[in-house]
Scaffold this active site. Structure first.
Site, PDB file in Angstrom:
ATOM      1  N   ARG A  78      43.927  50.721  -2.526  1.00 28.91           N
ATOM      2  CA  ARG A  78      43.861  49.260  -2.643  1.00 28.91           C
ATOM      3  C   ARG A  78      45.125  48.797  -3.364  1.00 28.91           C
ATOM      4  NH1 ARG A  78      41.126  45.606  -7.085  1.00 28.91           N
ATOM      5  NH2 ARG A  78      41.465  43.603  -6.089  1.00 28.91           N
ATOM      6  N   HIS A 109      41.314  39.064  -2.916  1.00 24.78           N
ATOM      7  CA  HIS A 109      39.992  39.498  -2.410  1.00 24.78           C
ATOM      8  C   HIS A 109      39.988  39.546  -0.878  1.00 24.78           C
ATOM      9  CE1 HIS A 109      38.115  37.469  -6.208  1.00 24.78           C
ATOM     10  NE2 HIS A 109      38.229  38.767  -6.435  1.00 24.78           N
ATOM     11  N   ARG A 158      38.706  33.282 -16.172  1.00 30.82           N
ATOM     12  CA  ARG A 158      39.882  32.522 -15.701  1.00 30.82           C
ATOM     13  C   ARG A 158      39.493  31.072 -15.451  1.00 30.82           C
ATOM     14  NH1 ARG A 158      40.610  36.593 -11.231  1.00 30.82           N
ATOM     15  NH2 ARG A 158      41.518  38.415 -12.240  1.00 30.82           N
ATOM     16  N   GLU A 188      34.263  46.512  -0.042  1.00 35.40           N
ATOM     17  CA  GLU A 188      35.719  46.609   0.093  1.00 35.40           C
ATOM     18  C   GLU A 188      36.160  48.048   0.379  1.00 35.40           C
ATOM     19  OE1 GLU A 188      37.700  43.601  -2.845  1.00 35.40           O
ATOM     20  OE2 GLU A 188      35.691  44.015  -3.570  1.00 35.40           O
ATOM     21  N   ASN A 197      41.162  52.853  -6.053  1.00 33.49           N
ATOM     22  CA  ASN A 197      41.474  51.533  -6.586  1.00 33.49           C
ATOM     23  C   ASN A 197      41.943  51.729  -8.025  1.00 33.49           C
ATOM     24  OD1 ASN A 197      41.516  48.943  -7.534  1.00 33.49           O
ATOM     25  ND2 ASN A 197      39.425  48.431  -6.911  1.00 33.49           N
TER      26      ASN A 197
END
Ligand code: AMP
Length: 398
Positions: free
Chosen positions: A91, A180, A241, A385, A7
């Site tokens: 990823r 996600h 965010r 993940e 990743n």
């Protein structure tokens, strides 16, 4: 088959080596501050001591080389040679409309990912650097791209179109994509299993609540709606965010504060969310919970606003699914904060949901935390993940 899961961020690289047959983790680690002074590698072989090495990493190729050297090292390594690393799963953040599933990384696919750079200018180029570094250091080893956006590609048009002129979708593919996806896919599958239901006959809402946060509605194994949009800025209130807001706020603040669009976007991405609402107190929920416990309004108002937004999305996704069998919490906040889960579920009392206090206090396992016999079940499911990336990679290269 051993799969290296990578990743790559702009200055970091997370990795795991997973035995894809028995799904055991062999080693994991993290390279930080790539291309910046003071870069370091943290390497943890399963069952062994964690090793931290401060070492210059001028670029991602240097970082990947250090990771491979550690994995093959005579003392701390877990494999004898690179030949025991049979595939790499990368990823990739944005696959646009081109990639609706994980795919073997051919030159043509890599070109397709480059074409999505526009949609994720901070993330995709870093992912591509990682791919190119592996190509150079492990020639001939098959590589697979697993996209954050792919799981959401099953959304119907009514869910992904924005209320703006259609030409912007036709010309530039401006639409909801969602992120996600690997987590939403993994957690919804685990949820169906935990509920004893067939995945193909289930209605699941997944709340991925971490520093980035998103909700998705998964009907019969397919995503039908999700809260993040063209970019990860839309939807829930996140660590830093903003999530959903009236777009007119951008012009309003720009005029009042004499700011450019870039400055406002930076504010919405980096200075907003729970950090912003709490008046700069923290983006970390542990700090917010501590402040709330002391009676500090900055903590209380922030947790209330965050949980209200999550509950509102859950309610609207019950409409998207025309009902719901299970609601899952996952990621840093979702897995660890019993307080946040109970504040959200209190707002869903109309559905009959009640939480089992003892179960809601547990951690680290797939568990049903609701006690109501009728109505939707609430679950905590730790996301994984990397395992999902290893599974997809294995399925494509075996
Ligand atoms: P993630 O992005 O999934 O790694 O989640 C990171 C976030 O999880 C942190 O910024 C914290 O806000 C939150 N978190 C981690 N541990 C806890 C905890 N024990 N209680 C509440 N929040 C936590």
């Amino acid at each position: 088959m051993n799969v290296l899961v990578l990743n790559c961020g702009s200055s970091s690289l997370k990795f795991q080596l997973i035995n894809a047959e028995n799904e055991e983790l062999i080693a994991k680690g993290l390279c930080e501050r790539i291309g910046i002074e003071g870069s370091q590698l943290v390497y943890s072989p399963t069952g062994g001591e964690k090793v931290t090495t401060v070492v210059p990493m001028p670029d991602h190729t240097a970082a990947v080389k250090l990771v491979l050297d550690s994995l093959c090292d005579k003392e701390v390594g877990v494999v004898k040679s690179l030949e025991e690393i049979n595939a790499v799963g990368h990823r990739i953040v944005h696959g646009g409309e081109k990639f609706a599933a994980s795919t073997i990384l051919t030159d043509e696919v890599i070109k397709g990912i480059e074409e999505c750079n526009d949609l994720a200018p901070l993330h995709n180029p870093a992912n591509l650097i990682g791919i190119n570094a592996c190509k150079e250091l492990m020639p001939g080893v098959p590589m697979v791209g697993v996209f954050d956006t792919a799981f959401h590609q099953t959304m119907p048009k009514e869910a992904y179109l924005y209320g703006i002129p259609y030409e912007y979708y036709s010309k530039y593919k401006v639409r909801r994509y969602g992120f996600h996806g690997t987590s939403h896919s993994y957690v919804s599958q685990q949820a169906a299993r935990l509920l004893g239901k067939s995945y193909e006959d289930s209605k699941i809402i997944v709340c991925h609540l971490g520093n980035g946060a998103s909700v998705s509605a998964v009907k019969n194994g397919k995503c039908v709606d999700t809260s993040m949009g063209l970019t990860p800025l839309e939807g829930l209130i996140m660590g830093t965010r903003s999530g959903d807001l009236d777009p007119a706020i951008i012009e309003f603040i720009a005029k009042k504060e004499n700011k450019t669009i870039e400055q406002i976007m930076n504010m919405l991405n980096k200075e907003s969310g729970v950090l912003g609402i709490s008046g700069g107190l923290s983006s970390d929920f542990r700090d917010l919970e501590e402040a709330h416990a002391k009676g500090d309004d900055a903590g209380t108002r922030t947790l209330e606003a965050f949980c209200y937004r999550v509950a509102k999305y859950i309610g609207s996704y019950m409409v998207a699914l025309n009902g719901v069998d299970g609601i899952c919490f996952t990621a840093g906040v979702g897995e660890n904060s019993g307080l946040v889960r109970s504040m959200i579920c209190e707002k869903l009392a109309f559905t009959g949901i009640t939480l089992d206090k003892e179960a809601n206090g547990k951690r680290g396992e797939d568990i049903i935390i609701s006690s109501n016999a009728e109505g939707p079940k609430v679950m905590v499911i730790p996301t994984n993940e990397e395992l999902m990336i290893a599974r997809d990679t294995y399925a494509l290269v075996k």
